[in-house]
Design a protein around this motif. Structure first.
Motif, PDB file in Angstrom:
ATOM      1  N   PRO A   1       0.849  -1.207   0.000  1.00 25.83           N
ATOM      2  CA  PRO A   1       0.000   0.000   0.000  1.00 25.83           C
ATOM      3  C   PRO A   1       0.879   1.250   0.000  1.00 25.83           C
ATOM      4  CG  PRO A   1      -0.586  -1.516   1.789  1.00 25.83           C
ATOM      5  CD  PRO A   1       0.752  -1.931   1.270  1.00 25.83           C
ATOM      6  N   VAL A   2       0.665   2.126  -0.954  1.00 33.01           N
ATOM      7  CA  VAL A   2       1.382   3.399  -1.012  1.00 33.01           C
ATOM      8  C   VAL A   2       0.366   4.497  -1.261  1.00 33.01           C
ATOM      9  CG1 VAL A   2       3.522   2.355  -1.865  1.00 33.01           C
ATOM     10  CG2 VAL A   2       1.827   3.213  -3.495  1.00 33.01           C
ATOM     11  N   ARG A   3       0.751   5.715  -0.951  1.00 33.13           N
ATOM     12  CA  ARG A   3      -0.057   6.887  -1.275  1.00 33.13           C
ATOM     13  C   ARG A   3       0.633   7.633  -2.411  1.00 33.13           C
ATOM     14  NH1 ARG A   3      -3.857   9.344   1.742  1.00 33.13           N
ATOM     15  NH2 ARG A   3      -3.137   8.242   3.596  1.00 33.13           N
ATOM     16  N   LEU A   4      -0.139   7.980  -3.440  1.00 28.24           N
ATOM     17  CA  LEU A   4       0.419   8.625  -4.612  1.00 28.24           C
ATOM     18  C   LEU A   4       0.126  10.111  -4.605  1.00 28.24           C
ATOM     19  CD1 LEU A   4      -0.538   6.056  -7.393  1.00 28.24           C
ATOM     20  CD2 LEU A   4       1.578   6.199  -6.079  1.00 28.24           C
ATOM     21  N   ALA A   5       1.089  10.877  -5.090  1.00 30.61           N
ATOM     22  CA  ALA A   5       0.921  12.319  -5.257  1.00 30.61           C
ATOM     23  C   ALA A   5       1.001  12.626  -6.745  1.00 30.61           C
ATOM     24  CB  ALA A   5       1.996  13.092  -4.495  1.00 30.61           C
ATOM     25  N   ALA A   6      -0.001  13.331  -7.244  1.00 28.82           N
ATOM     26  CA  ALA A   6      -0.013  13.651  -8.676  1.00 28.82           C
ATOM     27  C   ALA A   6       1.087  14.640  -9.040  1.00 28.82           C
ATOM     28  CB  ALA A   6      -1.374  14.205  -9.080  1.00 28.82           C
TER      29      ALA A   6
ATOM     30  N   PRO B   1       5.805  10.027 -14.122  1.00 25.94           N
ATOM     31  CA  PRO B   1       5.197   8.974 -13.296  1.00 25.94           C
ATOM     32  C   PRO B   1       4.579   9.544 -12.016  1.00 25.94           C
ATOM     33  CG  PRO B   1       7.566   8.959 -13.035  1.00 25.94           C
ATOM     34  CD  PRO B   1       7.276   9.938 -14.137  1.00 25.94           C
ATOM     35  N   PHE B   2       3.581   8.834 -11.520  1.00 36.35           N
ATOM     36  CA  PHE B   2       3.039   9.179 -10.211  1.00 36.35           C
ATOM     37  C   PHE B   2       4.123   8.952  -9.162  1.00 36.35           C
ATOM     38  CE2 PHE B   2      -0.746   8.295 -12.665  1.00 36.35           C
ATOM     39  CZ  PHE B   2      -1.639   9.265 -12.228  1.00 36.35           C
ATOM     40  N   THR B   3       4.125   9.802  -8.168  1.00 38.86           N
ATOM     41  CA  THR B   3       5.173   9.763  -7.155  1.00 38.86           C
ATOM     42  C   THR B   3       4.596   9.284  -5.831  1.00 38.86           C
ATOM     43  OG1 THR B   3       6.308  11.604  -8.224  1.00 38.86           O
ATOM     44  CG2 THR B   3       6.922  11.120  -5.957  1.00 38.86           C
ATOM     45  N   VAL B   4       5.331   8.387  -5.187  1.00 35.91           N
ATOM     46  CA  VAL B   4       4.916   7.865  -3.882  1.00 35.91           C
ATOM     47  C   VAL B   4       5.241   8.905  -2.822  1.00 35.91           C
ATOM     48  CG1 VAL B   4       5.319   6.072  -2.164  1.00 35.91           C
ATOM     49  CG2 VAL B   4       5.217   5.473  -4.594  1.00 35.91           C
TER      50      VAL B   4
ATOM     51  N   GLY C   1      -3.695   3.004  -7.218  1.00 39.93           N
ATOM     52  CA  GLY C   1      -4.008   3.589  -8.520  1.00 39.93           C
ATOM     53  C   GLY C   1      -5.130   4.592  -8.384  1.00 39.93           C
ATOM     54  N   GLU C   2      -5.167   5.546  -9.303  1.00 39.73           N
ATOM     55  CA  GLU C   2      -6.192   6.581  -9.262  1.00 39.73           C
ATOM     56  C   GLU C   2      -7.267   6.286 -10.304  1.00 39.73           C
ATOM     57  OE1 GLU C   2      -6.475   9.077  -7.178  1.00 39.73           O
ATOM     58  OE2 GLU C   2      -4.613   8.599  -6.116  1.00 39.73           O
ATOM     59  N   PRO C   3      -8.518   6.080  -9.867  1.00 43.47           N
ATOM     60  CA  PRO C   3      -9.581   5.908 -10.871  1.00 43.47           C
ATOM     61  C   PRO C   3      -9.876   7.225 -11.566  1.00 43.47           C
ATOM     62  CG  PRO C   3     -10.543   6.054  -8.685  1.00 43.47           C
ATOM     63  CD  PRO C   3      -9.049   6.068  -8.498  1.00 43.47           C
ATOM     64  N   ASP C   4     -10.652   7.153 -12.645  1.00 43.98           N
ATOM     65  CA  ASP C   4     -11.088   8.370 -13.316  1.00 43.98           C
ATOM     66  C   ASP C   4     -12.117   9.091 -12.461  1.00 43.98           C
ATOM     67  OD1 ASP C   4      -9.446   8.046 -15.541  1.00 43.98           O
ATOM     68  OD2 ASP C   4     -10.868   6.688 -16.497  1.00 43.98           O
TER      69      ASP C   4
ATOM     70  N   PHE D   1      -4.084   2.048 -15.230  1.00 44.81           N
ATOM     71  CA  PHE D   1      -3.420   1.795 -13.945  1.00 44.81           C
ATOM     72  C   PHE D   1      -1.922   1.970 -14.135  1.00 44.81           C
ATOM     73  CE2 PHE D   1      -1.841  -0.651 -10.345  1.00 44.81           C
ATOM     74  CZ  PHE D   1      -2.730  -0.284  -9.341  1.00 44.81           C
ATOM     75  N   PRO D   2      -1.249   2.663 -13.187  1.00 44.07           N
ATOM     76  CA  PRO D   2       0.204   2.849 -13.320  1.00 44.07           C
ATOM     77  C   PRO D   2       0.948   1.570 -12.943  1.00 44.07           C
ATOM     78  CG  PRO D   2      -0.597   3.896 -11.315  1.00 44.07           C
ATOM     79  CD  PRO D   2      -1.809   3.391 -12.023  1.00 44.07           C
ATOM     80  N   ILE D   3       1.666   0.993 -13.896  1.00 50.59           N
ATOM     81  CA  ILE D   3       2.409  -0.231 -13.576  1.00 50.59           C
ATOM     82  C   ILE D   3       3.795   0.101 -13.023  1.00 50.59           C
ATOM     83  CG2 ILE D   3       1.149  -1.618 -15.237  1.00 50.59           C
ATOM     84  CD1 ILE D   3       3.562  -1.406 -17.112  1.00 50.59           C
ATOM     85  N   LEU D   4       4.179   1.377 -13.078  1.00 49.91           N
ATOM     86  CA  LEU D   4       5.401   1.846 -12.418  1.00 49.91           C
ATOM     87  C   LEU D   4       5.102   3.178 -11.747  1.00 49.91           C
ATOM     88  CD1 LEU D   4       8.252   1.176 -15.048  1.00 49.91           C
ATOM     89  CD2 LEU D   4       7.799  -0.118 -12.948  1.00 49.91           C
ATOM     90  N   VAL D   5       5.511   3.318 -10.496  1.00 52.12           N
ATOM     91  CA  VAL D   5       5.428   4.600  -9.802  1.00 52.12           C
ATOM     92  C   VAL D   5       6.821   4.943  -9.286  1.00 52.12           C
ATOM     93  CG1 VAL D   5       2.999   4.333  -9.184  1.00 52.12           C
ATOM     94  CG2 VAL D   5       4.766   3.494  -7.608  1.00 52.12           C
ATOM     95  N   SER D   6       7.008   6.197  -8.934  1.00 52.60           N
ATOM     96  CA  SER D   6       8.339   6.678  -8.548  1.00 52.60           C
ATOM     97  C   SER D   6       8.477   6.718  -7.032  1.00 52.60           C
ATOM     98  CB  SER D   6       8.580   8.069  -9.130  1.00 52.60           C
ATOM     99  OG  SER D   6       9.803   8.607  -8.677  1.00 52.60           O
ATOM    100  N   VAL D   7       9.508   6.038  -6.546  1.00 52.96           N
ATOM    101  CA  VAL D   7       9.880   6.107  -5.133  1.00 52.96           C
ATOM    102  C   VAL D   7      11.253   6.764  -5.080  1.00 52.96           C
ATOM    103  CG1 VAL D   7      10.383   4.820  -3.029  1.00 52.96           C
ATOM    104  CG2 VAL D   7       8.545   4.050  -4.545  1.00 52.96           C
ATOM    105  N   ASN D   8      11.246   8.038  -4.732  1.00 50.32           N
ATOM    106  CA  ASN D   8      12.501   8.799  -4.689  1.00 50.32           C
ATOM    107  C   ASN D   8      13.243   8.698  -6.029  1.00 50.32           C
ATOM    108  OD1 ASN D   8      11.960   9.403  -1.972  1.00 50.32           O
ATOM    109  ND2 ASN D   8      13.021   7.546  -1.282  1.00 50.32           N
ATOM    110  N   GLY D   9      12.446   8.730  -7.123  1.00 44.65           N
ATOM    111  CA  GLY D   9      13.035   8.712  -8.453  1.00 44.65           C
ATOM    112  C   GLY D   9      13.279   7.334  -9.022  1.00 44.65           C
ATOM    113  N   ARG D  10      13.055   6.285  -8.254  1.00 47.07           N
ATOM    114  CA  ARG D  10      13.273   4.928  -8.742  1.00 47.07           C
ATOM    115  C   ARG D  10      11.935   4.242  -8.991  1.00 47.07           C
ATOM    116  NH1 ARG D  10      17.529   1.520  -5.388  1.00 47.07           N
ATOM    117  NH2 ARG D  10      16.951   0.101  -7.110  1.00 47.07           N
ATOM    118  N   PRO D  11      11.839   3.377 -10.028  1.00 50.44           N
ATOM    119  CA  PRO D  11      10.556   2.747 -10.364  1.00 50.44           C
ATOM    120  C   PRO D  11      10.182   1.625  -9.404  1.00 50.44           C
ATOM    121  CG  PRO D  11      12.035   2.883 -12.281  1.00 50.44           C
ATOM    122  CD  PRO D  11      12.870   3.147 -11.055  1.00 50.44           C
ATOM    123  N   LEU D  12       8.939   1.670  -8.934  1.00 50.49           N
ATOM    124  CA  LEU D  12       8.368   0.589  -8.147  1.00 50.49           C
ATOM    125  C   LEU D  12       7.273  -0.065  -8.983  1.00 50.49           C
ATOM    126  CD1 LEU D  12       7.934  -1.017  -5.505  1.00 50.49           C
ATOM    127  CD2 LEU D  12       6.322   0.769  -4.800  1.00 50.49           C
ATOM    128  N   PRO D  13       7.421  -1.351  -9.334  1.00 46.89           N
ATOM    129  CA  PRO D  13       6.414  -1.996 -10.182  1.00 46.89           C
ATOM    130  C   PRO D  13       5.101  -2.212  -9.427  1.00 46.89           C
ATOM    131  CG  PRO D  13       8.501  -3.203 -10.177  1.00 46.89           C
ATOM    132  CD  PRO D  13       8.557  -2.223  -9.055  1.00 46.89           C
TER     133      PRO D  13
END
Length: 642
Positions: free
Chosen positions: A123-128, A157-160, A182-185, A193-205
């Motif tokens: 579980p992560v929280r995303l920031a647009a 990418p969406f950022t954690v 993921g963010e619904p419409d 759905f984002p299959i990669l998000v950014s954690v401090n600039g690195r991809p998290l699948p």
């Protein structure tokens, strides 16, 4: 004008995309939902679960095992049984972060370590807004779940902004982990759905991407994000997954989600080696996920209230089957719009409004149909609402403009020809403007000239207002008679009138109609003169000349002013006959006499000298007192509203 309307539609779309893109995007997502549903009918057969084996924590499991959370030893038992049955991996749409009892936690960690193929959702929280996110604390033991390749330039990418830590000792025992955020419409439907998000600039699948890597036998850390795609290197080559600039995939839902049936959590917990359930597990990634009523449902374009685990299984199945949905390049949409901007005015210039409306409607519906077919058979997502809006805008605007032009043209016809033609002829002319040609042409007609004897001298003794009233009443009566007999009033010349018969409405007996009109005019003048004399106004007499011959008829005149009129020798002769007629009499020429033959009574025949002709011309005086010869009734009644 059609081109201007089309360009205004194109400009409107550009403005909407610039100022209110959300409104257009919402329309587009609605159309995409219909494409998902139509594909169930039109498209290829659904792939089903394929390489993913659902293990549902369903209502039966909750009834039998009680409310969640369940003891972690039960999850450990499910892991052992599924791994022992040859599962390619066991994925949990769950995250184990809080300790329970030491024994239960140790049992789960041991089962994960023994399997080596267990993955969990993080579980992560995303920031647009990527720039607004400060570095997020990320547990060191979980960094191995991040991809090693960086995001390429140009991606967003969406950022954690917040991340939960795993149960102590669990992360090293796992075969992988992926985010489940993921963010619904705006309508709460998950389409991407984002299959990669950014954690401090690195991809998290994502969990679905890690499930696919597990089935392919690939280390998720080897994933490489690129412009417009994510690359998964495998021993047999690269698997390419199309994404947008935010690293989102279109979720390729191929059918409605149905309960797992004999694939539930209880079945996995009680599974025996070699059994039916065990046979279905071998070589597949098992997804253990809560699907019980009252859980955390989501919505897809196909149905509502479905488990969110469908997102992860759909992602994994799409990647493993190679059946992706992908967006068409943005330039193709604008290229299509430019093509329509040029095509629609070209069609409008070559088609009448009704055929153009049919063709435009076909283009509008066709653009939607093409979008549906591309989606169903090629997995291509093209913008369908923009071409539809542009086509409808251009078609409606063009047709409205053309109809406005037609209305103005009809008004001009009424204004121009109402003084010439009878209401019946005007009705025909307005119903079918093309039925009558206004271009000058030669044809045989019968011309009627009339003139009030001595009216010029009389008018000099009367007040101008009285002259106007007398002429108005006189011409009203004469015009009504001409119209009733099917004639056309050409013009008024002082107290004289020129009319002709057989154009624009044609009659075989036009000569007889003209003579009958002349006789009726003389009788009407007698009655009118008597009423004037009784009221103290002057009495009048008229002379009428009628001649039949070939003339030029149509719109004649100068560039600045044209009139629907007749010219020719026969017209001049009719005027000469009128000048030679006795007061109260009607003179006709030989041509008219031959046309009416024995249907009228001749009072006398004589010869007159006509200026410009070197011989005498024979004329015939019509007997006024006998009844007019009957003619076929072809006069149309008054035009409504005329």
């Amino acid at each position: 004008m059609s081109l201007a309307i089309a360009l205004s539609g194109l400009a409107l779309l550009a403005i909407l995309h610039g100022l209110w893109p959300a409104w257009l995007d919402e329309l587009e997502t609605r159309s995409i939902d219909y494409r998902y549903r139509l594909r169930l009918v039109l498209g290829p057969a659904p792939a089903g679960d394929g390489p993913v084996f659902p293990v549902d924590m369903d209502d039966d499991a909750v009834t039998s095992l009680g409310r969640l959370p369940w003891p972690r030893s039960r999850h450990a038992e499910v892991i052992r049984r599924l791994s022992g049955a040859g599962a390619a991996g066991v994925a949990f749409d769950l995250f184990f972060s809080r300790p329970s009892s030491p024994a239960e936690d140790a049992t789960l960690v041991d089962a994960c370590r023994a399997s080596g193929r267990v993955i969990v959702g993080i579980p992560v929280r995303l920031a647009a807004d990527r720039s607004a996110v400060a570095p997020v604390p990320f547990p060191a033991e979980m960094e191995r779940f991040l991809a090693r390749a960086p995001f390429p330039p140009g991606t967003r990418p969406f950022t954690v902004s917040e991340c939960m830590a795993a149960l102590p000792g669990l992360a090293p025992a796992l075969g992988g982990a992926g985010h489940i955020a993921g963010e619904p419409d705006s309508d709460s439907v998950f389409r991407r759905f984002p299959i990669l998000v950014s954690v401090n600039g690195r991809p998290l699948p994502s969990l679905g991407l890690v499930m696919a890597c597990l089935a392919l036998g690939v280390d998720p850390g080897a994933i490489r994000p690129g412009p417009g795609l994510v690359v998964i290197p495998t021993p047999g080559g690269e698997v390419r997954v199309p994404v947008d600039d935010r690293m989102r995939v279109w979720l390729n839902y191929t059918g409605r989600h149905e309960p797992a049936g004999q694939k539930g959590y209880l079945d996995a917990l009680r599974m025996e080696p070699g059994g039916e359930v065990a046979g279905g597990v071998r070589g597949r990634v098992c997804l253990v996920a809560p699907t019980y009523t009252g859980g955390d449902p989501g919505a897809t374009p196909i149905q509502t209230n479905v488990p969110r685990s469908v997102i992860h299984s759909t992602t994994a199945v799409s990647i493993l089957s190679g059946r992706h949905l992908r967006s068409a390049p943005a330039w193709t949409s604008w290229a299509l719009l430019v093509a329509l901007t040029l095509l629609l005015p070209w069609l409008a210039g070559r088609l009448e409004p009704a055929p153009f409306a049919v063709v435009a409607a076909a283009l509008a519906v066709g653009s939607l149909a093409v979008a549906v077919c591309l989606f169903a058979f090629s997995g291509l997502v093209v913008r369908a609402t923009d071409p539809f809006i542009l086509t409808v805008w251009t078609a409606v605007g063009t047709i409205q403009y053309r109809l406005g032009q037609e209305t103005r043209r009809r008004r001009e016809l009424v204004h121009t020809f109402a003084r010439y033609f009878s209401p019946g002829v005007m009705k025909k002319l307005l119903a079918d403007p093309g039925a009558f040609s206004m271009r000058p042409q030669r044809r045989d007609v019968t011309i009627l000239f009339s003139d009030i004897r001595g009216f010029t001298t009389l008018s000099e003794t009367l007040d101008p207002d009285v002259v106007q009233v007398l002429l108005c009443e006189y011409f009203d009566r004469m015009t009504e008679i001409v119209f009733r007999h099917g004639g056309t009033v050409d013009k008024f010349m002082g107290d004289g009138m020129l009319a002709f018969f057989d154009d624009p409405e044609t009659f075989d007996d036009h000569a007889l109609r003209a003579v009958n009109a002349a006789v009726e005019m003389q009788r009407a003048v007698r009655d009118l003169s008597a009423s004037w004399k009784a009221s103290g106004r002057p009495s009048i007499e008229i002379r009428v000349g009628v001649n039949t011959g070939r003339v030029a008829v149509g719109n004649l005149g100068a560039t600045q002013r044209v009139e629907y009129s007749v010219i020719g020798h026969a017209v001049n002769m009719a005027q000469r006959f009128e000048a030679a007629a006795p007061p109260g009499g009607v003179l006709i020429g030989d041509g008219t006499r031959d046309a009416v033959k024995d249907r009228i009574s001749i009072r006398a025949t004589r010869e007159i000298r006509v200026k410009g002709i070197d011989h005498d011309v024979r004329v015939h005086e019509v007997r006024i007192d006998e009844p007019a010869a009957p003619v076929p009734d072809r006069i149309i009644g008054p035009c409504p509203g005329y």
